[in-house]
Design a protein around this motif. Structure first.
Motif, PDB file in Angstrom:
ATOM      1  N   SER A 185       0.836  -1.206   0.000  1.00  0.00           N
ATOM      2  CA  SER A 185       0.000   0.000   0.000  1.00  0.00           C
ATOM      3  C   SER A 185       0.867   1.250   0.000  1.00  0.00           C
ATOM      4  O   SER A 185       2.069   1.198   0.283  1.00  0.00           O
ATOM      5  CB  SER A 185      -0.942   0.012   1.208  1.00  0.00           C
ATOM      6  OG  SER A 185      -0.195   0.058   2.417  1.00  0.00           O
ATOM      7  N   VAL A 186       0.247   2.373  -0.311  1.00  0.00           N
ATOM      8  CA  VAL A 186       0.957   3.641  -0.365  1.00  0.00           C
ATOM      9  C   VAL A 186       0.035   4.743   0.118  1.00  0.00           C
ATOM     10  O   VAL A 186      -1.195   4.649  -0.012  1.00  0.00           O
ATOM     11  CB  VAL A 186       1.446   3.932  -1.807  1.00  0.00           C
ATOM     12  CG1 VAL A 186       0.256   4.066  -2.752  1.00  0.00           C
ATOM     13  CG2 VAL A 186       2.312   5.189  -1.854  1.00  0.00           C
ATOM     14  N   LYS A 187       0.607   5.769   0.690  1.00  0.00           N
ATOM     15  CA  LYS A 187      -0.154   6.935   1.136  1.00  0.00           C
ATOM     16  C   LYS A 187       0.753   8.153   1.060  1.00  0.00           C
ATOM     17  O   LYS A 187       1.978   8.037   0.874  1.00  0.00           O
ATOM     18  CB  LYS A 187      -0.668   6.748   2.569  1.00  0.00           C
ATOM     19  CG  LYS A 187       0.435   6.553   3.590  1.00  0.00           C
ATOM     20  CD  LYS A 187      -0.135   6.319   4.979  1.00  0.00           C
ATOM     21  CE  LYS A 187       0.986   6.113   5.999  1.00  0.00           C
ATOM     22  NZ  LYS A 187       0.458   5.882   7.359  1.00  0.00           N
ATOM     23  N   LEU A 188       0.160   9.334   1.196  1.00  0.00           N
ATOM     24  CA  LEU A 188       0.953  10.548   1.211  1.00  0.00           C
ATOM     25  C   LEU A 188       1.825  10.599   2.463  1.00  0.00           C
ATOM     26  O   LEU A 188       1.470  10.051   3.510  1.00  0.00           O
ATOM     27  CB  LEU A 188       0.046  11.784   1.169  1.00  0.00           C
ATOM     28  CG  LEU A 188      -0.633  12.107  -0.160  1.00  0.00           C
ATOM     29  CD1 LEU A 188      -1.566  13.298   0.009  1.00  0.00           C
ATOM     30  CD2 LEU A 188       0.396  12.402  -1.243  1.00  0.00           C
ATOM     31  N   ASN A 189       2.957  11.236   2.338  1.00  0.00           N
ATOM     32  CA  ASN A 189       3.846  11.430   3.473  1.00  0.00           C
ATOM     33  C   ASN A 189       3.062  12.017   4.647  1.00  0.00           C
ATOM     34  O   ASN A 189       2.196  12.878   4.470  1.00  0.00           O
ATOM     35  CB  ASN A 189       4.986  12.372   3.071  1.00  0.00           C
ATOM     36  CG  ASN A 189       6.066  12.481   4.133  1.00  0.00           C
ATOM     37  OD1 ASN A 189       5.814  12.904   5.255  1.00  0.00           O
ATOM     38  ND2 ASN A 189       7.271  12.117   3.763  1.00  0.00           N
ATOM     39  N   HIS A 190       3.365  11.543   5.851  1.00  0.00           N
ATOM     40  CA  HIS A 190       2.607  11.970   7.031  1.00  0.00           C
ATOM     41  C   HIS A 190       2.676  13.475   7.262  1.00  0.00           C
ATOM     42  O   HIS A 190       1.816  14.053   7.943  1.00  0.00           O
ATOM     43  CB  HIS A 190       3.128  11.243   8.280  1.00  0.00           C
ATOM     44  CG  HIS A 190       4.544  11.621   8.648  1.00  0.00           C
ATOM     45  ND1 HIS A 190       5.654  11.081   8.019  1.00  0.00           N
ATOM     46  CD2 HIS A 190       5.019  12.495   9.563  1.00  0.00           C
ATOM     47  CE1 HIS A 190       6.749  11.601   8.540  1.00  0.00           C
ATOM     48  NE2 HIS A 190       6.399  12.457   9.466  1.00  0.00           N
ATOM     49  N   LEU A 191       3.696  14.143   6.698  1.00  0.00           N
ATOM     50  CA  LEU A 191       3.799  15.593   6.864  1.00  0.00           C
ATOM     51  C   LEU A 191       2.652  16.324   6.184  1.00  0.00           C
ATOM     52  O   LEU A 191       2.306  17.439   6.573  1.00  0.00           O
ATOM     53  CB  LEU A 191       5.132  16.089   6.302  1.00  0.00           C
ATOM     54  CG  LEU A 191       6.388  15.615   7.039  1.00  0.00           C
ATOM     55  CD1 LEU A 191       7.640  16.119   6.352  1.00  0.00           C
ATOM     56  CD2 LEU A 191       6.370  16.086   8.495  1.00  0.00           C
ATOM     57  N   PHE A 192       2.030  15.693   5.171  1.00  0.00           N
ATOM     58  CA  PHE A 192       0.882  16.315   4.525  1.00  0.00           C
ATOM     59  C   PHE A 192      -0.283  16.426   5.504  1.00  0.00           C
ATOM     60  O   PHE A 192      -1.086  17.347   5.413  1.00  0.00           O
ATOM     61  CB  PHE A 192       0.454  15.501   3.301  1.00  0.00           C
ATOM     62  CG  PHE A 192       1.288  15.767   2.086  1.00  0.00           C
ATOM     63  CD1 PHE A 192       0.963  16.783   1.211  1.00  0.00           C
ATOM     64  CD2 PHE A 192       2.409  14.999   1.818  1.00  0.00           C
ATOM     65  CE1 PHE A 192       1.729  17.036   0.090  1.00  0.00           C
ATOM     66  CE2 PHE A 192       3.182  15.240   0.701  1.00  0.00           C
ATOM     67  CZ  PHE A 192       2.851  16.262  -0.165  1.00  0.00           C
ATOM     68  N   ASP A 193      -0.388  15.474   6.441  1.00  0.00           N
ATOM     69  CA  ASP A 193      -1.444  15.548   7.451  1.00  0.00           C
ATOM     70  C   ASP A 193      -1.264  16.774   8.330  1.00  0.00           C
ATOM     71  O   ASP A 193      -2.223  17.457   8.675  1.00  0.00           O
ATOM     72  CB  ASP A 193      -1.440  14.282   8.319  1.00  0.00           C
ATOM     73  CG  ASP A 193      -1.743  13.040   7.507  1.00  0.00           C
ATOM     74  OD1 ASP A 193      -2.431  13.158   6.481  1.00  0.00           O
ATOM     75  OD2 ASP A 193      -1.290  11.948   7.900  1.00  0.00           O
ATOM     76  N   ASN A 194       0.006  17.058   8.687  1.00  0.00           N
ATOM     77  CA  ASN A 194       0.275  18.231   9.513  1.00  0.00           C
ATOM     78  C   ASN A 194      -0.050  19.516   8.766  1.00  0.00           C
ATOM     79  O   ASN A 194      -0.604  20.453   9.320  1.00  0.00           O
ATOM     80  CB  ASN A 194       1.752  18.244   9.941  1.00  0.00           C
ATOM     81  CG  ASN A 194       2.114  17.062  10.818  1.00  0.00           C
ATOM     82  OD1 ASN A 194       1.256  16.492  11.475  1.00  0.00           O
ATOM     83  ND2 ASN A 194       3.383  16.678  10.797  1.00  0.00           N
TER      84      ASN A 194
END
Length: 327
Positions: A280-289
């Protein structure tokens, strides 16, 4: 087939291109590429697949092949191209490519899968090359501006002996060393001497212009990341825009990165169906911040707008009461 580093190091390996500007351009290119590579986080990545190389292939080639390695029981990714029979849209039903140890050709979704960087199947190589060159030019302009603010007057000398002595004095002064000069040399520096001549090419007010280069540099970076799907929000200016404007900037910048994410999700899903994995893949967690911070900015602006509306309503009511009493 080519190795992806043939593209990356072409500028570096060509001795004719090893100018200071080219090296600066090259440095910016890899700095920007590194940030794009880290936009996505993969989980449960199959053995043998190097996530960094996979992202490099996708970003620079537009597509990447993934299949079983011919050397062991692991998997391998590589840059390649479509081949074989064409589908209804003129795209090959097979994929061909090579690694340092083997070459591969297979039917898509049967012998392996193909990952896309975006739905257009295009890389970001031209974008990186364009902006790395622009940023390198801006930095060089800033360096020239800095040098021009500290240049000394150029003195005209009668002969090479005087030239060498003045240059020696300058070198000693730069090192912080004390020096002595002859009386003849002192007369050269005497502005009352009719033979005294100098060339003034420095710009004492140039330091004030450097702020514009700095601002242009920051705006160029914002423009690059906006085209790459990353919105840089300046909180100092948040009060100057309304909620709709903030939403429009965020939505526009997210179009590209969401498309890239969707293509990578499809790649993982196709791989899981073919090999029974859980990749699986997702956006870098920094995008959540960043999203949380943007929501905070939007909430702050909404709150300010709401408070201003309430204040205006109360003032209107007070005015109406006063007018009624006067009547």
């Amino acid at each position: 087939m080519y190795n992806i580093y043939d593209i990356c190091f072409k500028m570096w390996n060509d001795r004719k291109e090893r100018t200071k500007h080219k090296q600066l351009n090259f440095s910016y290119y890899f700095e920007l590429l590194e940030k794009l590579i880290n936009c996505f986080d993969y989980e449960n990545t199959p053995d043998g697949i190097d996530e960094t190389f996979l992202e490099m292939y996708l970003l620079m080639n537009g597509t990447a092949g993934i299949t079983k390695s011919s050397l062991d029981d692991k998997y391998v990714c590589f840059a390649g191209s479509y081949c074989g029979d064409l589908n209804e849209y003129g795209i090959g039903k097979s994929y061909v490519g090579a690694t340092c140890g083997s070459s591969y050709e297979y039917e898509i979704d049967k012998g392996g899968v193909v990952g896309l960087n975006n739905r257009l199947r295009t890389g970001r190589n031209n974008l990186l090359d364009r902006y790395s060159g622009l940023l390198a030019n801006i930095e060089e302009s800033m360096n020239v501006g800095i040098i021009n603010t500290r240049l000394l007057d150029i003195i005209e000398c009668a002969d090479e002996k005087d030239v060498n002595q003045i240059q020696s004095i300058n070198e000693q002064l730069k090192r912080g060393e004390l020096t002595a000069v002859s009386s003849k040399m002192i007369s050269i520096f005497d502005e009352n001497n009719p033979r005294f001549k100098k060339l003034d090419i420095n710009d004492k007010n140039g330091v004030e212009k450097l702020q514009y280069y700095s601002r242009f540099y920051e705006d160029t970076l914002k423009r690059l990341w906006l085209e790459s799907g990353i919105e840089i929000t300046n909180k100092d200016k948040s009060a100057q825009v309304n909620v709709e404007e903030l939403h429009s900037f965020t939505n526009y910048s997210r179009i590209t990165i969401e498309d890239m994410l969707k293509c990578r999700e499809n790649m993982c899903d196709d791989f899981n169906k073919l090999y029974g994995t859980n990749w699986s893949v997702k956006l870098n967690h920094l995008f959540d911040n960043v999203s949380s911070e943007e929501d905070g900015v939007l909430n702050d602006v909404s709150r300010e707008t709401s408070e201003e509306t309430e204040t205006e309503t109360e003032e209107t009511k007070e005015t109406e009461v006063k007018e009624s009493e006067e009547k």
